[in-house]
Design an enzyme around this catalytic site. Structure first.
Site, PDB file in Angstrom:
ATOM      1  N   ARG A   1      39.909  39.894  47.287  1.00 41.14           N
ATOM      2  CA  ARG A   1      39.198  40.695  46.278  1.00 41.14           C
ATOM      3  C   ARG A   1      37.864  41.225  46.832  1.00 41.14           C
ATOM      4  O   ARG A   1      36.857  41.268  46.132  1.00 41.14           O
ATOM      5  CB  ARG A   1      38.918  39.864  45.022  1.00 41.14           C
ATOM      6  CG  ARG A   1      40.137  39.436  44.255  1.00 41.14           C
ATOM      7  CD  ARG A   1      40.903  40.632  43.707  1.00 41.14           C
ATOM      8  NE  ARG A   1      41.912  40.248  42.752  1.00 41.14           N
ATOM      9  CZ  ARG A   1      43.141  39.844  43.073  1.00 41.14           C
ATOM     10  NH1 ARG A   1      43.507  39.783  44.354  1.00 41.14           N
ATOM     11  NH2 ARG A   1      44.010  39.530  42.142  1.00 41.14           N
TER      12      ARG A   1
ATOM     13  N   SER B   1      41.947  39.437  35.507  1.00 38.57           N
ATOM     14  CA  SER B   1      41.229  38.184  35.805  1.00 38.57           C
ATOM     15  C   SER B   1      39.733  38.439  35.699  1.00 38.57           C
ATOM     16  O   SER B   1      39.218  39.358  36.347  1.00 38.57           O
ATOM     17  CB  SER B   1      41.513  37.721  37.230  1.00 38.57           C
ATOM     18  OG  SER B   1      42.877  37.497  37.412  1.00 38.57           O
TER      19      SER B   1
ATOM     20  N   GLU C   1      34.897  38.344  38.841  1.00 42.00           N
ATOM     21  CA  GLU C   1      35.533  39.406  39.633  1.00 42.00           C
ATOM     22  C   GLU C   1      35.127  40.761  39.020  1.00 42.00           C
ATOM     23  O   GLU C   1      35.037  41.766  39.706  1.00 42.00           O
ATOM     24  CB  GLU C   1      37.055  39.202  39.542  1.00 42.00           C
ATOM     25  CG  GLU C   1      37.870  40.192  40.318  1.00 42.00           C
ATOM     26  CD  GLU C   1      39.360  40.070  40.033  1.00 42.00           C
ATOM     27  OE1 GLU C   1      39.958  39.046  40.381  1.00 42.00           O
ATOM     28  OE2 GLU C   1      39.921  41.028  39.476  1.00 42.00           O
TER      29      GLU C   1
HETATM   30  N1  EPU Z   1      47.288  28.359  35.470  1.00 41.87           N
HETATM   31  C1  EPU Z   1      47.114  27.454  34.441  1.00 41.87           C
HETATM   32  N2  EPU Z   1      46.585  27.914  33.266  1.00 41.87           N
HETATM   33  C2  EPU Z   1      46.230  29.213  33.077  1.00 41.87           C
HETATM   34  C3  EPU Z   1      46.403  30.134  34.134  1.00 41.87           C
HETATM   35  C4  EPU Z   1      46.929  29.668  35.321  1.00 41.87           C
HETATM   36  O1  EPU Z   1      47.413  26.277  34.565  1.00 41.87           O
HETATM   37  O2  EPU Z   1      45.771  29.525  31.969  1.00 41.87           O
HETATM   38  C5  EPU Z   1      47.895  27.874  36.728  1.00 41.87           C
HETATM   39  C6  EPU Z   1      49.321  28.436  36.875  1.00 41.87           C
HETATM   40  O3  EPU Z   1      50.266  27.594  36.258  1.00 41.87           O
HETATM   41  C7  EPU Z   1      49.493  28.444  38.363  1.00 41.87           C
HETATM   42  C8  EPU Z   1      48.084  28.785  38.865  1.00 41.87           C
HETATM   43  O4  EPU Z   1      47.191  28.420  37.819  1.00 41.87           O
HETATM   44  O5  EPU Z   1      49.847  27.192  38.861  1.00 41.87           O
HETATM   45  C9  EPU Z   1      47.914  30.228  39.248  1.00 41.87           C
HETATM   46  O6  EPU Z   1      48.148  31.056  38.117  1.00 41.87           O
HETATM   47  P1  EPU Z   1      48.797  32.519  38.247  1.00 41.87           P
HETATM   48  O7  EPU Z   1      50.003  32.481  39.099  1.00 41.87           O
HETATM   49  O8  EPU Z   1      48.931  33.089  36.884  1.00 41.87           O
HETATM   50  O9  EPU Z   1      47.759  33.369  39.082  1.00 41.87           O
HETATM   51  P2  EPU Z   1      46.155  33.369  39.121  1.00 41.87           P
HETATM   52  O10 EPU Z   1      45.710  32.687  40.353  1.00 41.87           O
HETATM   53  O11 EPU Z   1      45.609  32.894  37.831  1.00 41.87           O
HETATM   54  C10 EPU Z   1      45.988  35.554  40.535  1.00 41.87           C
HETATM   55  C11 EPU Z   1      45.289  36.877  40.466  1.00 41.87           C
HETATM   56  C12 EPU Z   1      45.985  37.799  39.473  1.00 41.87           C
HETATM   57  C13 EPU Z   1      47.424  37.988  39.933  1.00 41.87           C
HETATM   58  C14 EPU Z   1      48.099  36.611  40.007  1.00 41.87           C
HETATM   59  C15 EPU Z   1      49.502  36.659  40.556  1.00 41.87           C
HETATM   60  C16 EPU Z   1      42.969  36.445  41.006  1.00 41.87           C
HETATM   61  C17 EPU Z   1      41.581  36.331  40.481  1.00 41.87           C
HETATM   62  N3  EPU Z   1      43.898  36.686  40.083  1.00 41.87           N
HETATM   63  O12 EPU Z   1      45.860  34.942  39.255  1.00 41.87           O
HETATM   64  O13 EPU Z   1      45.335  39.066  39.542  1.00 41.87           O
HETATM   65  O14 EPU Z   1      48.130  38.835  39.047  1.00 41.87           O
HETATM   66  O15 EPU Z   1      47.342  35.740  40.895  1.00 41.87           O
HETATM   67  O16 EPU Z   1      49.488  36.893  41.921  1.00 41.87           O
HETATM   68  O17 EPU Z   1      43.193  36.323  42.209  1.00 41.87           O
HETATM   69  C18 EPU Z   1      43.546  40.335  38.591  1.00 41.87           C
HETATM   70  O18 EPU Z   1      42.960  40.230  39.669  1.00 41.87           O
HETATM   71  O19 EPU Z   1      43.060  40.989  37.625  1.00 41.87           O
HETATM   72  C19 EPU Z   1      44.819  39.653  38.394  1.00 41.87           C
HETATM   73  C20 EPU Z   1      45.427  39.608  37.217  1.00 41.87           C
END
Ligand code: EPU
Length: 343
Positions: A159, A228, A324
């Site tokens: 990012r 995010s 972010e």
């Molecule tokens: N999780 C939870 N609770 C929540 C959210 C997530 O326990 O409320 C856990 C999930 O179960 C999983 C882990 O956290 O084990 C990661 O969650 P997720 O796969 O949803 O991805 P993220 O790390 O929360 C990132 C990006 C997203 C992108 C997703 C998928 C960042 C800041 N965010 O989210 O990007 O869509 O991975 O690759 O890196 C964005 O930047 O606006 C965005 C939506």
């Protein structure tokens, strides 16, 4: 096009009701040059408005580059796309798929314009823009000239890019160059995609990504948000080990050699913050990393909620979440820590 005292409500995906003293929309490189030749003292560059939080009426000029056009050429190995900055990112993903140029499907449904994509090196489901970016066409405000930056010069990180650092406010992205290999292979390393088997089509990957996103992430048209709100924090192995000792199931991924990247959404959920609201702003109930404008929130509500989330997570895990989203006050970008919310 130049407007005075213009509402930004339609121009930001949080749908916050702030005004800007002036707004300039540039639909050609010539219009960008004109803006650059009479550069206002105070300005903020807004792409699709999907990553900006306006907490006050902005006293300067909002500059929206909105140049359209896609040119395609090819070599034996690759499709080469030159995409103007005002093209919508998701429309580009669909266009590539419809024209048999796969590669971008994991990045489906990311809101925003193509010109904003390199700034924070958009990424999702195991893929990020940097994988495809050949160059960025840049208009330099100092020389009033276009230059082409190689992907290496863009200094892409998680990012992050040079456009958030050394080149911030020094010019504007007018187009991006993408290289999509003709030897396409699906990227299925994200957990939710590995049930697709070994050889799904690009359309199947696209559909799966759209499904995952729609099941967790709020549609900004329905529940205004900026994706995010925080970045996933990168912590030392020691900090990670401490958390892991107490919370065996903490989701974490290796980052920068010996550090670990933690899932901020998980930290927020474990801190009991899912669904918590301040004023009209709330932590999204399906993905805690997203803050939403649930009910006529003000920018101040969102900031107060973000600060609350930071404080509670820090107290519980000793990890400081970093936004972010960019926060814009009366006179420009502000650090969230410096904002005192008026109650
Ligand atoms: N999780 C939870 N609770 C929540 C959210 C997530 O326990 O409320 C856990 C999930 O179960 C999983 C882990 O956290 O084990 C990661 O969650 P997720 O796969 O949803 O991805 P993220 O790390 O929360 C990132 C990006 C997203 C992108 C997703 C998928 C960042 C800041 N965010 O989210 O990007 O869509 O991975 O690759 O890196 C964005 O930047 O606006 C965005 C939506």
């Amino acid at each position: 096009m130049h407007y005075q005292n213009y509402s930004l409500e339609q121009l930001n995906s949080f749908a916050l009701k702030a005004n800007a003293k002036s707004v300039v929309i540039a639909e050609s490189v010539d219009a960008v040059r004109q803006f650059s030749e009479q550069l206002p003292e105070q300005f903020y560059i807004l792409g699709g408005g999907s990553n900006s939080l306006f907490i006050d009426n902005y006293q300067g000029t909002i500059f929206c580059p909105n140049i359209k056009g896609i040119e395609i050429s090819e070599t034996n190995e690759d499709y080469l796309l030159h995409v103007s900055s005002g093209e919508d990112w998701h429309d580009l993903v669909e266009y590539c798929l419809a024209n048999n140029m796969p590669g971008l499907e994991n990045l489906a449904l990311i809101p925003g314009n193509c010109g904003a994509a390199p700034i924070q090196n958009i990424g999702a489901y195991g893929v990020e823009l940097a994988h495809f970016c050949d160059y960025v066409q840049w208009f330099d405000f100092q020389t009033n000239k276009e230059v082409r930056l190689t992907a290496e010069q863009c200094q892409f990180g998680y990012r992050d890019s040079i456009f958030k650092g050394a080149l911030k406010n020094k010019g504007v992205i007018i187009a991006i160059g993408l290289r999509l290999t003709k030897k396409w292979q699906p990227t299925l390393k994200y957990q939710g995609l590995n049930q697709l088997g070994e050889t799904p089509t690009a359309k199947q990957v696209f559909d799966a990504v759209v499904n995952i996103r729609q099941s967790k992430l709020p549609d900004p048209e329905v529940l205004p948000n900026a994706g995010s709100f925080f970045k996933n924090p990168v912590v030392s192995h020691q900090v990670y080990a401490k958390i892991k000792a107490q919370y065996e199931q903490v989701p974490a991924y290796p980052a920068n050699g010996c550090d670990m990247k933690l899932a901020a959404g998980w930290l927020i959920e474990q801190s009991g913050l899912k669904g918590v609201s301040i004023g009209g702003a709330a932590v999204h109930t399906l993905q805690a990393l997203v803050l939403v404008n649930k009910n006529n929130a003000t920018g101040q509500d969102v900031v107060a909620l973000a600060q609350h989330v930071q404080r509670v997570v820090n107290e519980k895990f000793n990890v400081m979440l970093e936004p972010e989203v960019r926060v814009i006050g009366e006179s420009g970008e502000q650090l969230i820590a410096d904002i005192e919310v008026v109650k």
